[in-house]
Design an enzyme around this catalytic site. Structure first.
Site, PDB file in Angstrom:
ATOM      1  N   LYS A   1       0.916  -1.233   0.047  1.00 19.12           N
ATOM      2  CA  LYS A   1       0.122   0.106   0.199  1.00 19.12           C
ATOM      3  C   LYS A   1       0.589   1.256   0.172  1.00 19.12           C
ATOM      4  CE  LYS A   1      -2.303  -1.630   3.388  1.00 19.12           C
ATOM      5  NZ  LYS A   1      -3.046  -1.742   4.561  1.00 19.12           N
TER       6      LYS A   1
ATOM      7  N   ASP B   1      -7.130   2.348   1.469  1.00 23.63           N
ATOM      8  CA  ASP B   1      -7.019   2.700   2.808  1.00 23.63           C
ATOM      9  C   ASP B   1      -8.445   2.682   3.568  1.00 23.63           C
ATOM     10  OD1 ASP B   1      -8.713   4.764   1.879  1.00 23.63           O
ATOM     11  OD2 ASP B   1      -7.430   6.684   3.055  1.00 23.63           O
TER      12      ASP B   1
END
Length: 324
Positions: free
Chosen positions: A195, A213
């Site tokens: 990420k 997220d």
């Protein structure tokens, strides 16, 4: 701070849960036609695109009272998802990463710091940090106790200090002091997972990516684009819905919407321009006036999270640390 060449959603360090407005990682149904295309009300400092000025279009598939969202085909879902993206593009033409940075190294550091805190707190902390340690070489040689004091406001400062010194040493020793532009290399750095790597690649190197997220995951499940909970599985499924060229900006738009309107605990359904397209309409406040009071940041007339936002941001900059 300079505006980034390619806007990417910023995230907290992988493996650590994030704060509500950090950049890393809910039913009665009421007629969605009551939603308005002008969610910002009188508090908005500037108009924010065409969606804020035109009435909401009727959804082709509506939520039936008491029965929830009607089943739809894969093709219908994809069309609805792409329409939502177009609506969000009009609503947030200024969507951007909400961490201040001037280069890939600063973005990488800010992303690690954003775990379990807000982007605002990171942005208020990094000016002093980068003044003390402007390069990977400088940060790798930092005295841990001194760095800990600088980043203490972001929380978990000892663990974050260890990660920052470690990744800086790796950049110095293995990459000539430069942040690498490949996913395979980035994920080898201490405290950096997929990420965080996507944040840096999308923002600093122009490599399209979907950053999942907390906000992104919540909204795409509310919109029934996916039922997955695992971030990598979410990323994989959403990638099949949109062309690669849309991935980075899609991430920004969805996160902006999650932070400003579609909140985790009490979404402002009555002030949401895409309510007619939302299967979860009615989970939050549906009264337009009450919903407008739930809007945040520039939508609610409040300062944003960046001290140095892009030139096209219609809201006010965030205050410096200790200034408000």
């Amino acid at each position: 701070m300079s505006k980034s060449p390619v806007r990417a959603q910023a995230k907290g360090a992988d493996g650590v849960s994030e704060g509500r407005d950090s950049a890393v990682g809910e039913q009665g149904v009421i007629s969605p036609e009551k939603a308005t295309k002008r969610p910002m009300g009188k508090s908005m400092e500037k108009p924010v695109g065409k969606s804020a000025r035109k009435p909401a279009a009727k959804a082709t598939v509506k939520a039936a009272a008491g029965s929830g969202w009607k089943p739809e085909s894969r093709l219908a879902m994809v069309r609805r998802a792409r329409k939502i993206n177009r609506e969000l593009a009009e609503l947030y033409p200024y969507a951007h990463p909400e961490l201040d940075f001037r280069n890939p190294f600063e973005l990488l550091v800010a992303t690690v710091l954003s775990a379990q805190t807000t982007d605002l707190r990171v942005n208020q902390t990094t000016p002093a940090l980068f003044a003390a340690y402007p390069t990977p070489e400088d940060m790798a040689a930092a005295v841990p106790e001194e760095m800990e004091e600088l980043i203490r406001p972001t929380g978990f400062f000892r663990a974050k200090t260890k990660s920052l010194i470690g990744l800086s040493a790796a950049l110095r020793d293995n990459y000539g002091g430069e942040v690498p532009g490949r996913l395979a290399d980035l994920v080898k750095l201490p405290g950096v997972g997929r990420k965080t790597a996507n944040v840096v690649l999308g923002n600093a190197f122009g490599v399209p990516g979907i950053t999942v997220d907390t906000h992104f995951g919540r909204l795409v499940r509310r919109w029934k684009w996916t039922e997955q909970e695992d971030p990598e599985k979410v990323e994989a499924e959403i990638a099949t819905i949109f062309p690669k060229s849309e991935w980075t900006m899609l991430s920004h738009r969805v996160v902006f919407h999650g932070r400003r309107i579609c909140h985790a605990r009490k979404p402002a359904c009555g002030a949401c321009p895409i309510a007619p397209l939302c299967p979860a309409y009615g989970e939050g406040e549906t009264d337009p006036e009450k919903a407008r009071k739930l809007l945040k940041y520039e939508m609610g007339g409040q300062p944003g999270q960046r001290l140095s936002p892009p030139a096209d941001y219609p809201g006010r900059p965030a205050p410096a640390l200790g200034a408000g």
